[in-house]
Each structure stands twice: as C-alpha cells, then as structure tokens.
Design a protein around this motif. Structure first.
Motif, PDB file in Angstrom:
ATOM      1  N   PRO A 134      -0.239 -12.483   4.287  1.00  0.00           N
ATOM      2  CA  PRO A 134      -0.996 -11.319   3.813  1.00  0.00           C
ATOM      3  C   PRO A 134      -1.562 -11.488   2.408  1.00  0.00           C
ATOM      4  O   PRO A 134      -2.509 -10.796   2.038  1.00  0.00           O
ATOM      5  CB  PRO A 134       0.034 -10.185   3.875  1.00  0.00           C
ATOM      6  CG  PRO A 134       0.961 -10.594   4.973  1.00  0.00           C
ATOM      7  CD  PRO A 134       1.085 -12.083   4.812  1.00  0.00           C
ATOM      8  N   SER A 135      -0.979 -12.396   1.609  1.00  0.00           N
ATOM      9  CA  SER A 135      -1.538 -12.671   0.282  1.00  0.00           C
ATOM     10  C   SER A 135      -2.525 -13.834   0.321  1.00  0.00           C
ATOM     11  O   SER A 135      -2.872 -14.409  -0.706  1.00  0.00           O
ATOM     12  CB  SER A 135      -0.424 -12.947  -0.732  1.00  0.00           C
ATOM     13  OG  SER A 135       0.406 -14.014  -0.295  1.00  0.00           O
ATOM     14  N   LEU A 136      -2.968 -14.192   1.540  1.00  0.00           N
ATOM     15  CA  LEU A 136      -4.061 -15.144   1.795  1.00  0.00           C
ATOM     16  C   LEU A 136      -3.712 -16.591   1.477  1.00  0.00           C
ATOM     17  O   LEU A 136      -4.592 -17.404   1.202  1.00  0.00           O
ATOM     18  CB  LEU A 136      -5.336 -14.721   1.029  1.00  0.00           C
ATOM     19  CG  LEU A 136      -5.799 -13.287   1.256  1.00  0.00           C
ATOM     20  CD1 LEU A 136      -7.090 -13.019   0.497  1.00  0.00           C
ATOM     21  CD2 LEU A 136      -5.982 -13.006   2.745  1.00  0.00           C
ATOM     22  N   LYS A 137      -2.431 -16.932   1.539  1.00  0.00           N
ATOM     23  CA  LYS A 137      -2.018 -18.329   1.421  1.00  0.00           C
ATOM     24  C   LYS A 137      -1.936 -18.942   2.814  1.00  0.00           C
ATOM     25  O   LYS A 137      -1.578 -18.274   3.779  1.00  0.00           O
ATOM     26  CB  LYS A 137      -0.660 -18.431   0.724  1.00  0.00           C
ATOM     27  CG  LYS A 137      -0.715 -18.102  -0.757  1.00  0.00           C
ATOM     28  CD  LYS A 137       0.644 -18.235  -1.422  1.00  0.00           C
ATOM     29  CE  LYS A 137       1.538 -17.073  -1.113  1.00  0.00           C
ATOM     30  NZ  LYS A 137       2.738 -17.023  -1.973  1.00  0.00           N
ATOM     31  N   ILE A 138      -2.281 -20.220   2.907  1.00  0.00           N
ATOM     32  CA  ILE A 138      -2.288 -20.903   4.200  1.00  0.00           C
ATOM     33  C   ILE A 138      -0.859 -21.158   4.666  1.00  0.00           C
ATOM     34  O   ILE A 138      -0.024 -21.657   3.915  1.00  0.00           O
ATOM     35  CB  ILE A 138      -3.054 -22.237   4.108  1.00  0.00           C
ATOM     36  CG1 ILE A 138      -4.548 -21.974   3.867  1.00  0.00           C
ATOM     37  CG2 ILE A 138      -2.867 -23.066   5.372  1.00  0.00           C
ATOM     38  CD1 ILE A 138      -5.363 -23.236   3.658  1.00  0.00           C
ATOM     39  N   THR A 175      -7.134 -16.691   9.473  1.00  0.00           N
ATOM     40  CA  THR A 175      -6.977 -15.267   9.199  1.00  0.00           C
ATOM     41  C   THR A 175      -5.500 -14.869   9.232  1.00  0.00           C
ATOM     42  O   THR A 175      -4.664 -15.593   9.770  1.00  0.00           O
ATOM     43  CB  THR A 175      -7.726 -14.394  10.232  1.00  0.00           C
ATOM     44  OG1 THR A 175      -7.096 -14.544  11.508  1.00  0.00           O
ATOM     45  CG2 THR A 175      -9.191 -14.786  10.337  1.00  0.00           C
ATOM     46  N   VAL A 176      -5.234 -13.697   8.674  1.00  0.00           N
ATOM     47  CA  VAL A 176      -3.887 -13.121   8.742  1.00  0.00           C
ATOM     48  C   VAL A 176      -3.558 -12.783  10.190  1.00  0.00           C
ATOM     49  O   VAL A 176      -2.440 -13.015  10.667  1.00  0.00           O
ATOM     50  CB  VAL A 176      -3.797 -11.853   7.863  1.00  0.00           C
ATOM     51  CG1 VAL A 176      -2.440 -11.173   8.027  1.00  0.00           C
ATOM     52  CG2 VAL A 176      -4.036 -12.204   6.391  1.00  0.00           C
ATOM     53  N   GLU A 177      -4.557 -12.248  10.914  1.00  0.00           N
ATOM     54  CA  GLU A 177      -4.340 -11.791  12.283  1.00  0.00           C
ATOM     55  C   GLU A 177      -3.961 -12.932  13.218  1.00  0.00           C
ATOM     56  O   GLU A 177      -3.158 -12.741  14.142  1.00  0.00           O
ATOM     57  CB  GLU A 177      -5.596 -11.088  12.806  1.00  0.00           C
ATOM     58  CG  GLU A 177      -5.891  -9.728  12.154  1.00  0.00           C
ATOM     59  CD  GLU A 177      -6.362  -9.852  10.712  1.00  0.00           C
ATOM     60  OE1 GLU A 177      -6.174  -8.877   9.965  1.00  0.00           O
ATOM     61  OE2 GLU A 177      -6.903 -10.920  10.335  1.00  0.00           O
ATOM     62  N   THR A 178      -4.528 -14.116  13.000  1.00  0.00           N
ATOM     63  CA  THR A 178      -4.204 -15.262  13.853  1.00  0.00           C
ATOM     64  C   THR A 178      -2.974 -16.004  13.373  1.00  0.00           C
ATOM     65  O   THR A 178      -2.562 -16.997  13.986  1.00  0.00           O
ATOM     66  CB  THR A 178      -5.393 -16.242  13.930  1.00  0.00           C
ATOM     67  OG1 THR A 178      -5.777 -16.623  12.596  1.00  0.00           O
ATOM     68  CG2 THR A 178      -6.573 -15.607  14.634  1.00  0.00           C
ATOM     69  N   SER A 196       6.451 -12.963   2.865  1.00  0.00           N
ATOM     70  CA  SER A 196       5.640 -13.371   4.004  1.00  0.00           C
ATOM     71  C   SER A 196       5.887 -14.830   4.316  1.00  0.00           C
ATOM     72  O   SER A 196       5.987 -15.236   5.462  1.00  0.00           O
ATOM     73  CB  SER A 196       4.170 -13.112   3.726  1.00  0.00           C
ATOM     74  OG  SER A 196       3.805 -13.661   2.485  1.00  0.00           O
ATOM     75  N   GLY A 197       6.004 -15.636   3.247  1.00  0.00           N
ATOM     76  CA  GLY A 197       6.373 -17.034   3.428  1.00  0.00           C
ATOM     77  C   GLY A 197       5.331 -17.839   4.178  1.00  0.00           C
ATOM     78  O   GLY A 197       4.659 -17.347   5.059  1.00  0.00           O
ATOM     79  N   THR A 198       5.188 -19.104   3.811  1.00  0.00           N
ATOM     80  CA  THR A 198       4.302 -19.995   4.551  1.00  0.00           C
ATOM     81  C   THR A 198       5.079 -20.715   5.646  1.00  0.00           C
ATOM     82  O   THR A 198       4.512 -21.396   6.478  1.00  0.00           O
ATOM     83  CB  THR A 198       3.661 -21.026   3.599  1.00  0.00           C
ATOM     84  OG1 THR A 198       4.694 -21.696   2.875  1.00  0.00           O
ATOM     85  CG2 THR A 198       2.731 -20.343   2.632  1.00  0.00           C
TER      86      THR A 198
END
Length: 588
Positions: free
Chosen positions: A561-565, A553-556, A175-177
């Motif tokens: 998806p793993s809740l990292k900023i 949020t993930v949606e925005t 997913s990567g930041t």
C-alpha cells in the motif's frame, strides 16, 4: 504529556480558535477549529466507550484518508483503546486477518462498500460486536451502526486522565514486501516522542499549511497526524490521488509529504511534456535543468556561486522553475519524502528547481520518523541525521540499528520475532547503510533485497531502479532481477498517463500490449538503460529488459500500500519472462 488525547486537549486549550483541519465539502473546502475538533471527538469517544471501546481494547479503522479518519482515531484513543489500521484496498480476507489477529471488537468502516466487504466474511469475525459506518446505513440486526448514532455524554476528561504513556495506542500491520503482516505495537509515548522530536528541529510552525493525502493506515501518515496536533499546524486532508495536483494548486500549502512515486510521476510528466513539445522549449528546459543541478550540487558542497552561474540560474528560474513551483501553488517551502528510497536524480531536479525534498527514514517499528534531512544541511542521497533522542549504530555487516523512545513495544503476539528484531535492545532495521562525516545516514539497500549474482557480486536493485526511472519519463516501475544469476535483467512497466500523449504524437499504438513491443518504445527504454549502465561496474549493468503490458499495482499484489515492490510476488507472476532472459542469453 501522558497520551495523544491529552496532547489534543492541551492543543484545544492553547489555540481553540485556530484552524485545525480543512476538508473537501461540495465544490470547496470547509475548516474546523481545534475547539470544533474537540466538540466532534468528545461525544464520539463516549459513544464508542458505550459500544465496548476501553483500555487496551482494539478498534479497527477501515477507511481512506479523510477528516473522519482522524476524528475517529482520536475518539478511539480517548477511550483508552488502541486503533488498528486497515488499508481500504485490503481484500475481505486480509481485513479479517488483521481484525482477528489484533483482537478488534469494533470496526469503523468508511462506507457501505467496506461494510459489504466485512459482511462477506462476517462468519469469520466472531469477536466483532459492531461495525460503525461513516457513510452508510444501519443493518436490521444492529451489527452495523451509523456513526452519527454513536454519541454519548459522560466524563470525557476522567476517561483520558487514566491513559498512561506506556499504554498501547496503535497496532499497524506492516504491509511488508515478503511474508505475512505483523502487528507493530506502538504506545502513546512512542508517538509523543516522535512528535516532540520533529518540533525540536523547528521545521514547521502554526503559520504553515500542511496538505495530507498519505494513507493514514500507514505509520508515515499517522506520524504526521500527531505532529500537527503537537505543533498546532493546520492540515488540509484529501486522500484522493487523482486530486493531488488540483488540490496543490487550489490550497497553496507550504509543505507536503509523499512517497517517492509521487515525485517520480511529477518529474516524468514534466519531462515527457517538454520532450513532446520539442524545439526551443525542450532546449530551454534541458539547459535550465542542467543549470539547476549545477547550483544544487554547489549548494550541497557549500561552494560560492560565480556571478555568471547566479545570472544563468535567475534566468532559468524565470523561464522554467517559477512556472513549475506555480503548479504547486507557489508557496511550497519543501516537500518531505519517506516510505521508500528517493532517486537522487529526481531529488536533484526538484532541488535545482527550488522545490527541495527533505528525505526522511524510519520504520513502522520506529514510529515512522527516525532520520530527517535538515533544510540547512541538505546532502542529497542521504536521509539526514537522526531526530533528537534517536540513537543509531551501524553493525559489522552494515545493518542500521536504531534505539530510543520511538522503538515499538513489540510485534503483537509474536514474542520470538520481537526478540529477534529487538536484539540487545536495538531495532534491527534490515537496511544497509553508512553515516557520513556530519552524521547523516546514507541507505544503500535492504539487507534481504541485495542481489548476489552467481559470481558472488552484490548489487543494490533499488538504486538501479530509481536511476532507470529517472532516465526515462515513460516508466512507472522498474524491477531489477539477478539474484543467483550470472547477470542482471529488468522488467519495466509503462505509465500510460504519461506515455499516451507521446505515443499519439509519434503515431504509435495506444494499446499497451502492442506498444511494449514496438521498436520505438524499446528504443526509448533501451536508451535509458544504456545511460545508467555507462556509470556502473560490469556485474551491475542491465543486460536484458522486458516491457510489461500491465503496471504493478496494489490490487494485483505486486505493490505494498505504500507503493513498494513486493519482489517475491513479481518474481512469481513473471517467472517465465525472467527465466527466458537466461535461457536465451548470449551474454557471458
């Protein structure tokens, strides 16, 4: 062992009648034995083979965490094909990118909603022969096929006997930041090594009950799937986040893995509740928390506890901690935290309460599991020593380098990026860390996320973010900013589930837009920031902060998806707010 399907076959032979999985059914739960798992996987695998799944082909799974995710994954692997994982929260365009980049010819979708997402970009999916839907209906043209129609007979054993350890098993897109997702190629041997390493440290056994809610599209969830097959541990599966607390109390599992955000939310909910109740309950809670932390720190040092401390802790346990453990069913032996750094403040609270969190560390590129804290040598703030067979080096600039059988085959179709990341045969993690005297790893921050102020000082933002969240129970996320700036600032978001009862009791507005600017709310956040600042060097301190009306949020797109900023996305979305800190600053 040659493959994951061969591992499953051995598990079925060894303990055919033992419980394998437990899943929601109606108002309760139903169980499958290992033999029943085999009976579900075998015809599905042969049916998928008839649809085109075969050696080194790719089949995408677009589904939330549920029993069928595991069964379809095992069926895909049994054909010799590789599973490509897609987060169910992905947009249609993101799904199309992963499907096309991986070369997936089949997609397994959870329901008609996910099928509709794929149908909206069907013209961009020329390589997809069929979509197999778990809970949905067939299409008139045969492109969408219900999963209960995907069954066949044949020589299942012969199909899995030809799968080799070096064959591709999984393509997981990081997913990567920052940047575009890359497909991480993980072989059967990568996963078999990781599962074997966990078994060797004797952490769990067949008498345990594992509760799994983590995204199976993430490498952490996938690792747990393979580990439980290897050891034969029953797993209760339900990916619904709003059901975690209820499921823990009902299932009474002995261990659960989670991302740090879950533990932060539990901590903040408990803290906010007792703050709201106030009086004697708050005083007792604070005393118990201090006592628990004192005991935790002594335990980590290996120091003996004085009789008075033991008596105090026994009372604290009876009045506070036992009730907290009861919320989780009363049988938790430990939690496991991974996917992002865990705040030491939160870890100390749980450890003092008799709910030790074993922190682990790994990357998708290292099959998720490379380091894990051992229960008999807990040192909070570290992620433990390496798992058996994992090698580690610390580069001159502090970067953590990992070697061993768990390291990926490479990035799919990206030879240059693969060579850069696997330079000299070592996985360059991009994380900065150090090893202590016992070989336990302490991670200080992401190499690419370290803030360098205009004065040349380095600041670790995730450390500060964790401290501030732990100091204020009403916060959901904290984002520390200051790269190339002359001081550090922060954006904070509110956890309205936790804030709302407190705000109502204080007579404050329920609307986040009004609440964020209310002096009382700013006072609470400011107190936490001041508390954290007191232990920092001047260049690390947070000089200004803003409370946002909306959570990340993930949606925005602000969270993975793993809740990292996603730091760059937050900076883009709130650039004007961040710039205003420095335009209007009176800080020297």
């Amino acid at each position: 062992m040659s493959s994951i399907p061969a591992l499953l076959r051995d598990r079925i032979k060894a303990t055919p009648d033992a419980e394998a999985y437990r899943h929601p059914a109606g108002t309760g739960w139903e169980s499958l034995t290992w033999a029943q798992v085999g009976e579900r996987v075998r015809p599905l695998a042969l049916g998928l083979a008839e649809l085109g799944a075969s050696a080194e082909a790719r089949v995408s799974i677009l589904c939330s965490t549920r029993l069928e995710w595991v069964l379809t994954d095992l069926a895909v692997l049994s054909t010799g094909a590789a599973t490509t994982t897609i987060y169910p929260s992905n947009t249609a365009a993101e799904c199309a990118y992963v499907i096309n980049d991986s070369g997936s010819t089949l997609v397994i979708a959870e329901n008609d909603d996910q099928v509709a997402k794929l149908a909206s970009v069907r013209k961009d999916l020329p390589g997809v022969r069929h979509v197999v839907v778990i809970d949905g209906t067939a299409s008139e043209d045969g492109w969408v096929v219900p999963i209960d129609q995907v069954r066949a007979e044949g020589d299942y054993d012969a199909m899995i006997d030809v799968i080799k350890p070096e064959d591709l098993a999984t393509l997981i897109y990081t997913s990567g930041t920052t940047g575009r997702p890359k497909g991480v190629e993980l072989t059967h041997d990568n996963w078999l090594y990781a599962a074997d390493a966990v078994r060797k440290i004797d952490l769990i056994g067949p008498d345990d009950l594992h509760f799994l809610w983590l995204p199976l599209s993430h490498s952490f969830g996938k690792l747990l799937e393979v580990v439980m097959i290897d050891i034969g541990v029953p797993t209760a599966i339900d990916g619904r986040l709003d059901k975690i607390a209820e499921n823990l109390g009902e299932l009474r599992p002995t261990f659960m893995a989670a991302a740090p955000r879950i533990f932060e939310k539990i901590h903040n909910t408990v803290a906010a509740t007792v703050i709201r109740e106030g009086g004697a309950k708050l005083r007792i809670f604070n005393w118990a928390k201090r006592t628990g932390i004192r005991v935790s720190r002594a335990r980590q040092r290996g120091a003996a506890l004085p009789l008075t401390t033991r008596l105090e802790y026994a009372l604290a346990d009876r009045l506070v901690f036992a009730k907290l453990r009861g919320r989780f069913g009363g049988r938790i032996r430990y939690f496991i935290s991974g996917a992002a750094p865990l705040s030491q403040d939160v870890a100390e609270f749980f450890d003092g309460a008799g709910l030790t969190i074993l922190e682990g560390y790994g990357l998708t590129e290292s099959s998720a599991g490379s380091f894990l804290t051992r229960p008999d040598s807990v040192r909070l703030g570290t992620v433990g020593p390496p798992l058996p067979g994992t090698e580690v080096r610390i580069a001159e600039d502090g970067e953590i380098l990992i070697g061993g059988r768990g390291i990926m085959r490479g990035y799919h179709g990206l030879a240059e990026e693969t060579a850069e990341t696997l330079e000299d045969g070592w996985l360059h993690t991009g994380d900065i860390g150090e090893l202590d005297e016992a070989g336990r790893l302490r991670i200080t921050d992401r190499k690419k996320e370290l803030i360098k102020t205009s004065g040349g000082k380095y600041v670790a933002p995730t450390y500060l973010e964790g401290r501030i969240k732990a100091a204020c129970p009403y916060l959901s996320h904290v984002f520390v900013h200051g790269d190339k700036r002359n001081f550090c600032t922060a954006l904070v978001t509110l956890d309205m589930e936790v804030v709302r009862p407190w705000a109502a009791a204080e007579g404050l507005p329920d609307d986040p837009e009004k609440l964020r600017e209310h002096p009382r709310m700013r006072e609470e956040v400011g107190r936490a920031v001041k508390q954290v600042n007191e232990g920092l060097a001047s260049y690390e301190t947070i000089k200004e902060f803003a409370i946002l009306a909306n959570d990340f949020t993930v949606e925005t797109g602000e969270l993975t998806p793993s809740l990292k900023i996603k730091r760059k996305v937050v900076e883009e979305h709130y650039g004007q707010t961040l710039d205003a800190f420095y335009t209007n600053a009176n800080v020297v």
